[in-house]
Design a protein around this motif. Structure first.
Motif, PDB file in Angstrom:
ATOM      1  N   THR A  71      11.390   2.763   4.301  1.00 58.10           N
ATOM      2  CA  THR A  71      11.745   2.442   5.684  1.00 58.10           C
ATOM      3  C   THR A  71      13.238   2.611   5.988  1.00 58.10           C
ATOM      4  N   MET A  72      13.531   2.708   7.294  1.00 60.35           N
ATOM      5  CA  MET A  72      14.894   2.911   7.787  1.00 60.35           C
ATOM      6  C   MET A  72      15.784   1.749   7.323  1.00 60.35           C
TER       7      MET A  72
ATOM      8  N   VAL B  62       8.761  -0.065   1.417  1.00 57.99           N
ATOM      9  CA  VAL B  62       7.958   1.138   1.591  1.00 57.99           C
ATOM     10  C   VAL B  62       6.725   0.776   2.395  1.00 57.99           C
ATOM     11  N   VAL B  63       6.468   1.519   3.458  1.00 53.42           N
ATOM     12  CA  VAL B  63       5.285   1.229   4.272  1.00 53.42           C
ATOM     13  C   VAL B  63       4.337   2.417   4.226  1.00 53.42           C
ATOM     14  N   PRO B  64       3.004   2.141   4.268  1.00 56.42           N
ATOM     15  CA  PRO B  64       2.031   3.233   4.180  1.00 56.42           C
ATOM     16  C   PRO B  64       2.022   4.084   5.437  1.00 56.42           C
ATOM     17  N   GLU B  65       1.339   5.208   5.305  1.00 57.58           N
ATOM     18  CA  GLU B  65       1.216   6.151   6.418  1.00 57.58           C
ATOM     19  C   GLU B  65       0.562   5.478   7.613  1.00 57.58           C
TER      20      GLU B  65
ATOM     21  N   ASN C  54       0.810  -1.218   0.000  1.00 57.18           N
ATOM     22  CA  ASN C  54       0.000   0.000   0.000  1.00 57.18           C
ATOM     23  C   ASN C  54       0.842   1.265   0.000  1.00 57.18           C
ATOM     24  N   GLY C  55       2.070   1.147   0.535  1.00 55.67           N
ATOM     25  CA  GLY C  55       2.914   2.340   0.664  1.00 55.67           C
ATOM     26  C   GLY C  55       3.692   2.686  -0.575  1.00 55.67           C
ATOM     27  N   GLY C  56       3.836   1.706  -1.474  1.00 53.33           N
ATOM     28  CA  GLY C  56       4.628   1.942  -2.672  1.00 53.33           C
ATOM     29  C   GLY C  56       5.459   0.726  -3.010  1.00 53.33           C
TER      30      GLY C  56
ATOM     31  N   ILE D 238       6.946   6.125  -3.641  1.00 58.67           N
ATOM     32  CA  ILE D 238       6.438   6.239  -2.270  1.00 58.67           C
ATOM     33  C   ILE D 238       5.126   7.020  -2.318  1.00 58.67           C
ATOM     34  N   ARG D 239       4.045   6.395  -1.846  1.00 58.13           N
ATOM     35  CA  ARG D 239       2.732   7.051  -1.865  1.00 58.13           C
ATOM     36  C   ARG D 239       2.704   8.207  -0.855  1.00 58.13           C
ATOM     37  N   PRO D 240       1.737   9.134  -1.027  1.00 55.81           N
ATOM     38  CA  PRO D 240       1.642  10.260  -0.076  1.00 55.81           C
ATOM     39  C   PRO D 240       1.586   9.763   1.374  1.00 55.81           C
TER      40      PRO D 240
END
Ligand code: MN
Ligand code: MN
Length: 417
Positions: free
Chosen positions: A307-308, A414-417, A275-277, A300-302
């Motif tokens: 991630t780190m 990439v993780v979502p908001e 979901n995050g990208g 990367i989505r809004p």
């Protein structure tokens, strides 16, 4: 815990003794760790936050994290932000180029970057150089030619999202195609490389005695009387004939190269698509010829977070294509510095240093991570902690073991908001 408590006491003592008596907000606390405290949140007299002296509002406002760093930022490190937007364009008939090399951007020792535009028919002349050239198409259509070390010619047409790779020393050319030419970004696998200091075929021709040219090419010296006396770099040509026609004209008995010198990164499989990208990777495992440069195209989505993580095998040269974001780089010291990124900006993270990228805008953030390495490699912070002894992780960070158990075990990039 003891250390935090002591810091808290020290901060309280310092505040009560200060001329301005307001309390220092949350000093030496979660999210505000430093002693002495850093960040606007710790300013008891807000006068100390303004910039009454000379400054450029427009320029400064593009970098909110420089004006107002998060209170977790500390220490300093060499500047890791640069931008093609602030690089002078060299404009000629047929296109332009601008570059950010180590001469302008000291940290950038492994990669130098060039942003280039060719009109339809515009030619970046036949040339070569001592370093490898990796590129991504950011607009339009372009034709690339290269001859490999076995004398096998290659020609291909590329479009937005495609890559090319020319090994060090291999002669090549570029030409913009219809309807509106091309724009692309080059990465040389050496930070000192300059696009304005390559080996152009015209210069060599002009600086060779005519009788040697005659012998070398087997035609009378007179045939060369109109050659350019200076190199051309970029010049306006005609839109070239169809690809097949040119490929036939260029053909050699030596055959064609074993692997293509171009690759469609935008069509590469999406790694950790969530979901995050997602990330799309091109390195020597799928783009066989790219032996010295690996790359990841990150979407990367809004609100989402790359991630780190860190990269164990090479520095990361970043190019921001779309959207806006912020990145914090972490180094020993401790040092943690944050910068903002916009389209056309460049970031640079030294090998092994921790970083994350957060989309701070309302559109997708698309950025490219380029490495002088044969393989794309990364280490994920959450994945490391999820695969360490749980009781050790819990004890180290004063975390509830229940929390540690919830850390992602195959962390997405990439993780979502
Ligand atoms: Mn080149
Ligand atoms: Mn990275």
């Amino acid at each position: 815990m003891k250390r935090v408590s002591r810091r808290g006491v020290l901060a309280a003592t310092a505040a009560s003794g200060a001329a301005i008596g307001a309390k220092i907000a949350n000093a030496a606390s979660f999210g505000n760790p430093d002693q002495p405290p850093q960040g606007a949140v710790n300013a008891t007299n807000k006068q100390g936050l303004t910039i009454p002296g000379p400054h450029d509002e427009g320029l400064a406002s593009t970098m909110p994290t420089f004006l107002d760093p998060p209170p977790t930022d500390v220490g300093s490190m060499p500047e890791f932000w640069a931008s093609f937007n602030l690089a002078q364009r060299r404009i000629q008939d047929g296109g332009w180029g601008r570059q950010v090399t180590q001469a302008d951007f000291a940290i950038s020792s492994e990669i130098s970057g060039v942003d280039m535009r060719l009109s339809a028919g515009g030619i970046r002349e036949l040339h070569w150089h001592q370093q490898a050239e990796w590129a991504i198409m950011t607009y339009g259509n372009c034709r690339v030619t290269v001859l490999d070390a076995q004398g096998r010619p290659y020609v291909a047409d590329v479009t937005e999202g495609d890559l090319w790779y020319f090994p060090a020393g291999m002669p090549h050319s570029l030409q913009g195609l219809g309807p509106d030419g091309a724009q692309f970004v080059l990465a040389f696998d050496n930070g000192v490389s300059s696009e304005f200091n390559t080996l152009p075929a015209t210069d060599w021709m002009a600086h060779t005695p005519p009788e040697v040219l005659a012998k070398n090419f087997g035609v009378p010296a007179e045939a060369f009387k109109n050659i350019p006396l200076q190199n051309r770099w970029i010049f306006q040509g005609k839109v070239p004939p169809p690809l097949d026609e040119v490929r036939t004209a260029m053909a050699s008995k030596a055959g064609v190269p074993e692997y293509p010198f171009t690759f469609s990164l935008s069509n590469a499989p999406k790694v950790s698509d969530g979901n995050g990208g997602f990330v799309q990777i091109a390195d020597s495992t799928n783009f066989k010829v790219a032996k010295s440069v690996a790359a990841g195209l990150v979407t990367i989505r809004p609100g989402a977070l790359r991630t780190m993580h860190w990269h164990p095998n090479a520095d990361e040269w970043q190019y921001y294509l779309k959207g806006t974001g912020r990145m914090t780089v972490f180094n020993a010291g401790p040092a943690a510095n944050t910068a903002n990124f916009h389209p056309g900006d460049i970031g640079y993270v030294k090998k092994g240093l921790g970083h994350y990228i957060e989309n701070t805008g309302s559109d997708d953030l698309v950025m490219l991570a380029v490495f002088r390495a044969p393989r794309y490699e990364e280490v994920s912070f959450s994945n490391w902690l999820a695969h360490s002894p749980p009781e050790m992780v819990a004890a180290t960070f004063n975390l509830d073991p229940e929390v540690v158990a919830r850390f992602p075990k195959n962390s997405p990039d990439v993780v979502p908001e």
